[in-house]
Design a protein around this motif. Structure first.
Motif, PDB file in Angstrom:
ATOM      1  N   GLN A 155     -18.949  -6.054 -14.439  1.00  0.00           N
ATOM      2  CA  GLN A 155     -19.581  -7.089 -13.605  1.00  0.00           C
ATOM      3  C   GLN A 155     -21.099  -7.129 -13.790  1.00  0.00           C
ATOM      4  OE1 GLN A 155     -19.380  -5.865  -9.255  1.00  0.00           O
ATOM      5  NE2 GLN A 155     -17.739  -4.669 -10.133  1.00  0.00           N
TER       6      GLN A 155
ATOM      7  N   ARG B 174     -10.106  -3.272  -1.966  1.00  0.00           N
ATOM      8  CA  ARG B 174     -10.199  -2.756  -0.596  1.00  0.00           C
ATOM      9  C   ARG B 174     -11.645  -2.413  -0.248  1.00  0.00           C
ATOM     10  NH1 ARG B 174     -10.860  -1.543   3.526  1.00  0.00           N
ATOM     11  NH2 ARG B 174      -9.829  -0.270   5.102  1.00  0.00           N
TER      12      ARG B 174
ATOM     13  N   VAL C  48     -14.059  -2.819 -14.459  1.00  0.00           N
ATOM     14  CA  VAL C  48     -14.477  -3.647 -13.326  1.00  0.00           C
ATOM     15  C   VAL C  48     -15.893  -3.285 -12.875  1.00  0.00           C
ATOM     16  CG1 VAL C  48     -13.991  -4.221 -10.933  1.00  0.00           C
ATOM     17  CG2 VAL C  48     -12.112  -4.051 -12.580  1.00  0.00           C
ATOM     18  N   LEU C  49     -16.181  -1.986 -12.776  1.00  0.00           N
ATOM     19  CA  LEU C  49     -17.483  -1.586 -12.237  1.00  0.00           C
ATOM     20  C   LEU C  49     -18.611  -1.838 -13.231  1.00  0.00           C
ATOM     21  CD1 LEU C  49     -16.449   1.691 -10.398  1.00  0.00           C
ATOM     22  CD2 LEU C  49     -16.916  -0.551  -9.416  1.00  0.00           C
TER      23      LEU C  49
ATOM     24  N   TRP D 280       0.822  -1.217   0.000  1.00  0.00           N
ATOM     25  CA  TRP D 280       0.000   0.000   0.000  1.00  0.00           C
ATOM     26  C   TRP D 280       0.854   1.266   0.000  1.00  0.00           C
ATOM     27  CZ3 TRP D 280      -4.637   1.307  -1.338  1.00  0.00           C
ATOM     28  CH2 TRP D 280      -5.642   0.327  -1.385  1.00  0.00           C
TER      29      TRP D 280
ATOM     30  N   PHE E 224      -7.143  -1.160  -8.966  1.00  0.00           N
ATOM     31  CA  PHE E 224      -7.446  -2.534  -8.550  1.00  0.00           C
ATOM     32  C   PHE E 224      -7.411  -2.663  -7.033  1.00  0.00           C
ATOM     33  CE2 PHE E 224      -5.592  -6.683  -7.303  1.00  0.00           C
ATOM     34  CZ  PHE E 224      -6.644  -7.508  -7.657  1.00  0.00           C
ATOM     35  N   MET E 225      -6.362  -2.113  -6.424  1.00  0.00           N
ATOM     36  CA  MET E 225      -6.233  -2.244  -4.965  1.00  0.00           C
ATOM     37  C   MET E 225      -7.393  -1.547  -4.250  1.00  0.00           C
ATOM     38  SD  MET E 225      -2.103  -1.806  -4.782  1.00  0.00           S
ATOM     39  CE  MET E 225      -2.044  -1.477  -3.030  1.00  0.00           C
ATOM     40  N   LEU E 226      -7.760  -0.378  -4.767  1.00  0.00           N
ATOM     41  CA  LEU E 226      -8.877   0.334  -4.138  1.00  0.00           C
ATOM     42  C   LEU E 226     -10.178  -0.439  -4.314  1.00  0.00           C
ATOM     43  CD1 LEU E 226      -7.944   3.972  -5.200  1.00  0.00           C
ATOM     44  CD2 LEU E 226      -8.009   3.081  -2.867  1.00  0.00           C
ATOM     45  N   LEU E 227     -10.381  -1.004  -5.506  1.00  0.00           N
ATOM     46  CA  LEU E 227     -11.623  -1.745  -5.758  1.00  0.00           C
ATOM     47  C   LEU E 227     -11.708  -2.976  -4.853  1.00  0.00           C
ATOM     48  CD1 LEU E 227     -11.619  -1.470  -9.644  1.00  0.00           C
ATOM     49  CD2 LEU E 227     -13.404  -0.574  -8.144  1.00  0.00           C
TER      50      LEU E 227
ATOM     51  N   PHE F 215      -9.563   1.141 -15.979  1.00  0.00           N
ATOM     52  CA  PHE F 215      -9.605  -0.044 -15.130  1.00  0.00           C
ATOM     53  C   PHE F 215     -10.869  -0.040 -14.269  1.00  0.00           C
ATOM     54  CE2 PHE F 215      -8.599  -3.071 -11.928  1.00  0.00           C
ATOM     55  CZ  PHE F 215      -7.678  -3.936 -12.485  1.00  0.00           C
TER      56      PHE F 215
ATOM     57  N   LEU G 132     -15.399  -3.783  -4.191  1.00  0.00           N
ATOM     58  CA  LEU G 132     -16.120  -3.512  -5.426  1.00  0.00           C
ATOM     59  C   LEU G 132     -15.659  -4.433  -6.551  1.00  0.00           C
ATOM     60  CD1 LEU G 132     -16.045   0.371  -5.219  1.00  0.00           C
ATOM     61  CD2 LEU G 132     -18.060  -1.085  -5.059  1.00  0.00           C
ATOM     62  N   TYR G 133     -14.618  -5.204  -6.266  1.00  0.00           N
ATOM     63  CA  TYR G 133     -14.134  -6.126  -7.302  1.00  0.00           C
ATOM     64  C   TYR G 133     -15.007  -7.374  -7.259  1.00  0.00           C
ATOM     65  CZ  TYR G 133     -10.851  -8.311 -10.466  1.00  0.00           C
ATOM     66  OH  TYR G 133     -10.294  -8.893 -11.567  1.00  0.00           O
TER      67      TYR G 133
ATOM     68  N   PHE H  91      -6.387   4.683 -14.668  1.00  0.00           N
ATOM     69  CA  PHE H  91      -7.251   4.548 -13.488  1.00  0.00           C
ATOM     70  C   PHE H  91      -8.716   4.438 -13.901  1.00  0.00           C
ATOM     71  CE2 PHE H  91      -9.561   5.844  -9.752  1.00  0.00           C
ATOM     72  CZ  PHE H  91      -8.839   5.286  -8.713  1.00  0.00           C
TER      73      PHE H  91
END
Lengths: 118, 587
Positions: free
Chosen positions: A77, B494, A73-74, A25, B489-492, A69, B497-498, A66
């Motif tokens: 799905q 976290r 994903v959003l 992180w 990706f990491m935020l999604l 991507f 939302l993924y 950003f």
């Protein structure tokens, strides 16, 4: 890089310790910042060669990465609502069984055209 | 260079002959023959030499009924494809050393030979012949998957491949009929007289094998159903032969740019929701082909170089990713994301090799994808095609999502499903078998080598180039794109939302012929059967009525068997006489 609360602590690898996760992180946002900054510096030094109006903006590529991507994903799905069917939808439950000694797929059972009495 | 072979022997013939011979040997013999075949064939390719674009080396020319066959044409474009096909064939032999069945090993080599023969074909009929051999040899690899699903998918695959072959043949016939040359060169799709039907049919043939949108489903249907070894074999040849054919025949055809852009973008969404990781790779393959198709549409020297370079590196890293998932399939028995996770603890080398493939396909600097894909995006930018450029950037983020992150993350990290404490003390899956590791290591080495030292690749490209991938600007922009996408990706993940992986079948356009289309065909068949039964039944009924009528009339006690009176007989004789007299005198 993993979250599985049920496994024992000694079964966790170095990639699954909270310390590594914290490190990731830090590293990823730092790398983002570094390359964004690098692009800003290159733009100030006139070392960039934009081909369009938009890509002259120094963090254009970061924004595109950003947003693309996140959009994939959003939005992607929700395709499941239309396209998702149970496993074995096409071929039935026996689909994954080996077909040794079975040739039922090619049986043309009721197409025997020579016999009207059937 | 190979003293015991005729000078103009085709490398394809060497591979296909030895591939056919393989069936007489056991696993080790097959492996040795495979290596010998690939080495001999490659030496033969080198000994034939290579000409620059437009001035090819041509061998084996012969005339049959006015048609000129040119089975070997070596210029920079055909040779770069033939070269990478040889490397893919070598990887297949090593990877399948233990696990390839007799059919897979043998048809795999024949299939590789047909792709090489197709790439080197200088005339259209030779191309057609290899085009068909590729279809026929590869379907055995699909069937070797061994399940009911694989058999049915192989049948669908075969039908579609044969349609492609028929379209190609029809196009060639029209082309020759219209006075076209037998040489496989560039076609004009749109002429002043309108669309050229011969070129359109040939483009359709190429489009089917190159997986254009809506024509693509044979790939996602069949490849994941092949065996671990079979999928690696399949991933390299058919589609890239089609890309070569497009680059040869349709470079600079504008319509390919939007088609290529759609091709890069739509599989990204299907890959996101797919559970079977080998099917994810199949969608990813489709997305990569989109980059090449768009580049061919742009058609500048830089773009064609980009398409060839991308095909070259793509074959390596896509094979690597399929090999990684194949190793998982061999050790775990499935490649479904819902059943996998945490495998890095017991399959560390497979993990590392797969991650190298993932970094390469995502085009991280120092890996092979970076030095090739950027030529395509730059070609779009130089032609000021903003929307194409944006689509390619979008697709690059998509590649990172499904191949860069999803594949390694869900297979090797994510949820650890193999911890002994979860499985009653059962041991974790073992590391991949050694031949598989060697093949993966070799592919990973090439991915890094080309990434670090791109001149190796650039020297093989069709056109001279002074392209430099490693500029500060290019590294900065590409790393921004990738790292910000990883941050997303990491935020999604976290914020949950993924999307979680779900065991499912996801529909694609093949639903139209697998469900309603199938029903329509079955209904038509049943209708034809019913009609036929009625016709046939009617004929049989009429026939038996006629026979029994005759029997009644002529049988004992029937009307024709009665004793007639003299008067009746005289009347009948007079009637017959009257008919005869009228017939004779009427003329």
């Amino acid at each position: 890089m993993s979250d599985h609360p049920e496994i024992r602590p000694e079964e966790r690898s170095v990639f699954e310790t909270p310390k590594t996760l914290r490190l990731i992180w830090i590293i990823v946002p730092a790398t983002c910042a570094f390359f964004a900054l690098m692009n800003v510096v290159l733009a100030i030094l006139h070392k960039t060669h934009p081909h369009f109006t938009l890509d002259a903006f120094p963090v254009f590529y970061g924004v595109v990465g950003f947003l693309s991507f996140s959009f994939i994903v959003l939005a992607g799905q929700h395709l499941r609502k239309i396209l998702m069917r149970p496993e074995g939808y096409y071929d039935g439950a026996e689909a994954e069984l080996p077909r040794i000694g079975r040739d039922d797929e090619v049986a043309v059972d009721d197409a025997d055209l020579g016999d009207a009495r059937r | 260079m190979i003293p015991f072979l005729p000078a103009d022997t085709s490398p394809a013939v060497i591979l296909m002959t030895l591939g056919a011979l393989m069936v007489f040997f056991g696993p080790r013999g097959r492996g040795i023959i495979g290596i010998v075949a690939v080495v001999l064939s490659f030496l033969q390719l080198l000994s034939l030499g290579v000409g620059p674009m437009g001035d090819a080396q041509i061998y084996g020319v012969s005339q049959v009924m006015g048609y000129e066959f040119a089975p070997l044409r070596l210029d920079k474009l055909s040779v770069i494809f033939a070269t990478i096909f040889h490397f893919a064939a070598l990887l297949n032999v090593i990877y399948g050393w233990q696990h390839a069945t007799k059919i897979e090993a043998s048809t795999g080599l024949i299939y590789a030979g047909s792709a090489i023969g197709g790439a080197l074909a200088g005339d259209l009929l030779t191309l057609f012949i290899y085009w068909e051999i590729a279809a026929l040899s590869s379907v055995f690899i699909v069937w070797a998957g061994g399940t009911h699903m694989a058999f049915k998918a192989g049948m669908r695959y075969l039908v579609i491949q044969v349609i492609s072959g028929l379209a190609l043949f029809a196009g060639i016939v029209l082309h020759l009929n219209a006075g076209g040359s037998s040489e496989f060169g560039a076609f004009e799709l749109f002429t002043e007289a309108g669309t050229n039907p011969a070129a359109a049919l040939i483009l359709l043939a190429f489009a089917i094998k190159a997986c254009f949108p809506l024509l693509h489903t044979w790939l996602q249907d069949s490849y994941p159903k092949a065996s671990a070894v079979g999928a690696v074999m399949l991933s390299a040849f058919t589609t890239k032969l089609a890309i070569y054919a497009l680059a040869r025949g349709f470079a600079g055809t504008d319509i390919l740019i939007p088609i290529g852009c759609v091709m890069t973008a739509f599989p990204v969404f299907f890959a996101l929701i797919e559970n079977d990781l080998r099917k994810v790779l199949a969608y990813s393959l489709n997305n990569q082909l989109g980059f090449m198709v768009a580049a061919i549409g742009i058609g500048t020297e830089l773009a064609i170089n980009g398409a060839a370079a991308h095909a070259f590196v793509h074959i390596t890293y896509k094979a690597l990713l399929f090999m990684g998932m194949g190793a998982v399939l061999v050790r775990v028995g499935t490649a479904k994301a819902t059943e996998l996770g945490g495998l890095h603890k017991s399959m560390p080398l497979t993990t590392i090799f797969t991650i190298i493939g993932a970094l390469s396909i995502s085009a991280f600097p120092l890996f092979s994808g970076f030095v090739a894909k950027s030529m395509i995006t730059l070609a779009a930018a130089e032609e000021h095609m903003f929307f194409a450029y944006l689509a390619l950037l979008f697709a690059s983020a998509g590649v990172l999502e499904h191949s860069g992150i999803k594949i390694p993350y869900f297979a090797f990290f994510a949820h650890d499903r193999f911890a002994p404490s979860l499985r009653g003390g059962a041991p974790r899956p073992e590391e991949a078998p050694r031949p598989m590791l060697i093949a993966m290591g070799l592919a990973a080495f090439v991915c890094i080598l080309i990434g670090i030292y791109p001149p190796i690749l650039y020297g093989l490209l069709p056109y001279e180039t002074d392209y430099h991938a490693y500029t500060f600007e290019h590294v900065a922009t590409q790393m921004q794109l990738l790292m910000f996408a990883i941050l997303a990706f990491m935020l999604l993940v976290r914020f949950k939302l993924y999307p979680a992986e779900v065991r499912s079948t996801n529909l694609d356009v093949d639903w139209f012929w697998r469900v309603p289309g199938y029903r329509a065909v079955m209904a038509a068949k049943n209708g034809v059967v019913a009609v036929w039964h009625r016709v046939w039944g009617g004929i049989k009924e009429g026939q038996s009525a006629l026979l029994s009528g005759l029997g009644v009339a002529a049988g004992p006690g029937g009307r024709l068997s009665r004793n007639w009176t003299v008067g009746y007989t005289a009347l009948t004789t007079a009637g017959v006489l009257a008919v005869v007299l009228i017939a004779v005198f009427a003329n």
